[in-house]
Scaffold this motif. Sequence first.
Motif, PDB file in Angstrom:
ATOM      1  N   HIS A  56       2.019   1.876  -3.412  1.00 23.35           N
ATOM      2  CA  HIS A  56       0.947   2.411  -4.264  1.00 23.35           C
ATOM      3  C   HIS A  56       0.680   3.888  -3.969  1.00 23.35           C
ATOM      4  O   HIS A  56       0.399   4.666  -4.868  1.00 23.35           O
ATOM      5  CB  HIS A  56      -0.350   1.614  -4.061  1.00 23.35           C
ATOM      6  N   THR A  92       0.842  -1.207   0.000  1.00 22.87           N
ATOM      7  CA  THR A  92       0.000   0.000   0.000  1.00 22.87           C
ATOM      8  C   THR A  92       0.873   1.251   0.000  1.00 22.87           C
ATOM      9  O   THR A  92       0.603   2.218  -0.718  1.00 22.87           O
ATOM     10  CB  THR A  92      -0.913   0.006   1.247  1.00 22.87           C
ATOM     11  N   GLY A 118      -4.520   0.459  -6.583  1.00 20.48           N
ATOM     12  CA  GLY A 118      -4.050  -0.271  -5.402  1.00 20.48           C
ATOM     13  C   GLY A 118      -4.399   0.408  -4.088  1.00 20.48           C
ATOM     14  O   GLY A 118      -4.059  -0.085  -3.019  1.00 20.48           O
TER      15      GLY A 118
END
Length: 695
Positions: free
Chosen positions: A27, A24, A159
């Motif tokens: 992203h 994460t 994402g």
Amino acid sequence: MSRPEILFPLFADLETLEGVGPKTAQHMGGLAITTPRDLLFTLPHTGIDRALRDSIQDVVLPATITVKIKVGAHTPARGRGGAYRIHVEDAETSFQLVFFHGRSDYLNKVLPTGAERVVSGRVELFDGIANMVHPDHILPVEEAGDIPAYEPVYPLTGGVTQKTMFKATRAALTRMPAFDEWIDPNQIASAKWPGFADAMTQVHAPKGQADLAATSLARTRLAYDELLAHQITLALARASERKMPGQVTQGTGWLQAKVRADLPYAATGAQDRAIAQIAADMARPTRMNRLLQGDVGAGKTLVAFMALLIAVEAGGQGVMMAPTEILARQHLEGLQPLAESAGVVLEILTGRDKGSERRAKLAALARGDIQILVGTHAVFQDDVVFKDLRIGIVDEQHRFGVRQRLALGKKGAGSDVLVMTATPIPRSLALAQYGDMDVSILDEKPPGRKPIKTALISTDRMNEVITRLRAVMDEGRQCYWVCPLVEESEAVDLTAAEERFKRLRAELGEGRVGLVHGQMPPAEKDAAMARFQAGETGVLVATTVIEVGVNIPNATIMVIERAETFGLAQLHQLRGRVGRGDAASTCLLMYQSPLSETGQKRLEVLRATEDGFQIAETDLQMRGFGDLIGTAQSGVPRFRIADLDRQAGLMAIAQSDARKALADDPDLSSPRGAAIRVLLWLMRQDEAIRLISVG
């Protein structure tokens, strides 16, 4: 200097936040988020009303609804790709929850038949039956408070989901330290702004649409923090530039008096004001760094020449730089009569000067025999040495970067710098871009300049326009014809210009029409311009290469084809190429009908006024800050919260606040000074931090 400890939690790795793993975090880089601090400065752009309702009964669908339900029968999907349906009832009616690729073991666990739950999601009608497809939230009734009554919606990237952003920003908010206030207390009180931490908490937990507006108190406060940090940086740059030793250059006034006595008109009030500001700057022991903004035809040349004369009166030299050979020669022509009135030695140095002629000029410059030099960037070469350079004047700012300004400064120990621009810049943009400079504005036209008549005419009437040109040429006058700008490619621009050139040549006669465009070798372009300047050609067909500085008093008509494709400021600049002599001039804005409403409005503004500053402000309102500056003027910072289109006024307040803060506390050592240092670190103003530590 290193980052203050109070900021460590906000500049830690993203992965230190609950719910943000390495994937994460990677992203989030797509949103330029690399620390908890960046999350806080990524504000929600809209919100969703998720207040709990009794029923979906009277809601106009489709809509997002949060409602308490009783779970009924499950109907698993038939065949692959079918939908798994669950019958549910609220206080007044029934509807279906729909899941594609739904797994029955999971759904039976989350939504067991007979249980009560709170669900939130988008409800739509399919074949007369209300469906909530893939609810955003499914919670036991006692946990319903976890759904915000008004949910902020964040910008996303591949994402990263809304849920992730919501959780991550909540986690980042818990990292916020208690900051000391860096804004002037009077400003806070009069604007009724919340403190930084309160403002940050409010913008991430909006109660409704009003809280999302740029005008909300919390958002305005955070925008101001950004602008203040930017203006403190510029004010520090200005202060450090002022610490550089300059030279005290005081004129006697006698050369200036000779020039004024020979002028056929009196200087305007704006010119006198600018000359006085420049003279005061030059007389100070610190270096001048001033921007002279003048509209087309406002008389910048006279102001610049007076500044050069102050240097000569004080026993020194001055240089005036232009971006191109043509413009340098024009400055020479414009300054020559003034130099003769004053009795000073004026010379030009460009890339054309070679061999013995160049050596002779350089020797005269080094001896101090040349008092005023006009030149192109050839002046920056190492073998160009002045005896005593006091002032460098740079024409057309955006063609000269800060680097060249500094190189110019090196030619003379602490020489003053004056930058001239003929592009009226809206105040907010000028403050963002040139906030480190002092600004003089020429906003009056010298007497005797005839207004330019501006007319709108459709391209269908091209034949009439050509007939008109023929008549004007027969009277011995000249015309410009500017071809449309086709964004796709220069090759297309070129064919447009060549087609127009051929047609005009066929109708107006061989040898009476010239052509200049961006693809031409510079020597050919100069030759075509020179023929037009000498009056050998009557019409000059051009792409926009003629917009800056070209001075042909005999040209009285400017035709701009497809005017609606140009920016307002650019049209204003082009129009300013005519009306330079004593004959009445006309600018014809040719548009292709039908004109869009905004196209019509833009051209009307041009017809209504010749005030470049008014035009620039209108342009800013109509096109917005981002479009106006384009990529070419990348000197303007990008702000994450502040919106210069709507918050231009805040920039001016930030500038005076920043300058006053530094005047009261140059080392930023007071309690407020210490808070400002934290603000600079928080806003990643590394440039400013370096200036403090150097200073």
